[in-house]
Design a protein around this motif. Structure first.
Motif, short mmCIF file in Angstrom:
data_model
loop_
_atom_site.label_atom_id
_atom_site.label_comp_id
_atom_site.label_asym_id
_atom_site.label_seq_id
_atom_site.Cartn_x
_atom_site.Cartn_y
_atom_site.Cartn_z
N THR A 1 0.92 -4.09 8.71
CA THR A 1 1.19 -5.45 8.23
C THR A 1 0.84 -6.48 9.29
O THR A 1 0.19 -7.48 8.99
CB THR A 1 2.67 -5.59 7.83
OG1 THR A 1 2.98 -4.63 6.84
CG2 THR A 1 2.96 -6.98 7.31
N LEU B 1 3.95 1.17 1.42
CA LEU B 1 4.02 1.96 2.65
C LEU B 1 5.46 2.26 3.06
O LEU B 1 5.77 3.37 3.49
CB LEU B 1 3.29 1.25 3.79
CG LEU B 1 1.77 1.24 3.70
CD1 LEU B 1 1.18 0.38 4.82
CD2 LEU B 1 1.20 2.64 3.76
N ARG B 2 6.35 1.27 2.91
CA ARG B 2 7.75 1.51 3.26
C ARG B 2 8.39 2.52 2.32
O ARG B 2 9.17 3.37 2.75
CB ARG B 2 8.53 0.20 3.25
CG ARG B 2 8.05 -0.69 4.42
CD ARG B 2 8.95 -1.78 4.69
NE ARG B 2 10.26 -1.23 5.00
CZ ARG B 2 11.17 -1.87 5.68
NH1 ARG B 2 10.91 -3.05 6.16
NH2 ARG B 2 12.35 -1.34 5.91
N LYS C 1 6.80 4.91 0.77
CA LYS C 1 6.21 6.20 1.14
C LYS C 1 6.89 6.76 2.38
O LYS C 1 7.20 7.96 2.44
CB LYS C 1 4.71 6.01 1.39
CG LYS C 1 3.96 7.27 1.67
CD LYS C 1 2.48 6.99 1.84
CE LYS C 1 1.74 8.22 2.26
NZ LYS C 1 0.32 7.96 2.48
N GLU C 2 7.17 5.91 3.37
CA GLU C 2 7.87 6.37 4.57
C GLU C 2 9.28 6.84 4.24
O GLU C 2 9.75 7.84 4.77
CB GLU C 2 7.94 5.24 5.60
CG GLU C 2 6.62 4.93 6.27
CD GLU C 2 6.68 3.71 7.16
OE1 GLU C 2 7.69 2.97 7.14
OE2 GLU C 2 5.70 3.48 7.88
N LEU D 1 1.23 -3.98 -0.30
CA LEU D 1 0.90 -2.82 0.51
C LEU D 1 2.06 -2.44 1.41
O LEU D 1 2.39 -1.26 1.55
CB LEU D 1 -0.34 -3.09 1.36
CG LEU D 1 -0.76 -1.99 2.32
CD1 LEU D 1 -1.17 -0.74 1.55
CD2 LEU D 1 -1.89 -2.46 3.21
N ARG D 2 2.73 -3.43 1.97
CA ARG D 2 3.89 -3.17 2.83
C ARG D 2 5.00 -2.47 2.04
O ARG D 2 5.61 -1.51 2.52
CB ARG D 2 4.41 -4.47 3.43
CG ARG D 2 5.63 -4.29 4.29
CD ARG D 2 6.03 -5.58 4.96
NE ARG D 2 7.30 -5.49 5.61
CZ ARG D 2 7.52 -4.94 6.80
NH1 ARG D 2 6.50 -4.43 7.46
NH2 ARG D 2 8.72 -4.91 7.33
N LYS E 1 4.57 2.68 11.00
CA LYS E 1 3.20 2.48 10.55
C LYS E 1 3.09 1.26 9.63
O LYS E 1 2.13 0.48 9.74
CB LYS E 1 2.73 3.74 9.82
CG LYS E 1 1.29 3.74 9.42
CD LYS E 1 0.92 5.06 8.76
CE LYS E 1 -0.50 5.10 8.31
NZ LYS E 1 -0.85 6.36 7.67
N SER E 2 4.08 1.07 8.74
CA SER E 2 4.02 -0.06 7.81
C SER E 2 4.08 -1.39 8.55
O SER E 2 3.40 -2.35 8.19
CB SER E 2 5.15 0.02 6.79
OG SER E 2 6.41 -0.02 7.43
#
Length: 73
Positions: A8, A53-54, A56-57, A49-50, A3-4
């Motif tokens: 992106t 997100l990474r 969080k993953e 943001l990337r 998703k990340s």
């Protein structure tokens, strides 16, 4: 695809399109600094943001591993 990575890529494509559309408006008005500052700030936000997100993953993956380990015990 993660998703990340997808988010992106989509945001970078969007930024490229918007930069192309806005090029003539800013350059004709002589606002070089503002044009490139907007692009730079947007790139920084996309990069941050990337990272979020990474992370969080990664946390989600670790949580699933721990949960699977406790279920097998």
């Amino acid at each position: 695809m993660k998703k990340s990575n997808l988010i992106t890529i989509v945001l970078l494509i969007y930024l490229g399109i918007m930069a192309y559309i806005g090029w003539s408006k800013f350059i004709d008005a002589g606002q070089y600094i503002e044009y490139f500052a907007i692009i730079l700030v947007t790139l920084v936000v996309i990069f941050l943001l990337r990272i979020v997100l990474r992370k969080k993953e990664r946390l989600k993956t670790e949580r699933k591993k721990r949960q699977n380990m406790t279920e097998h015990d």
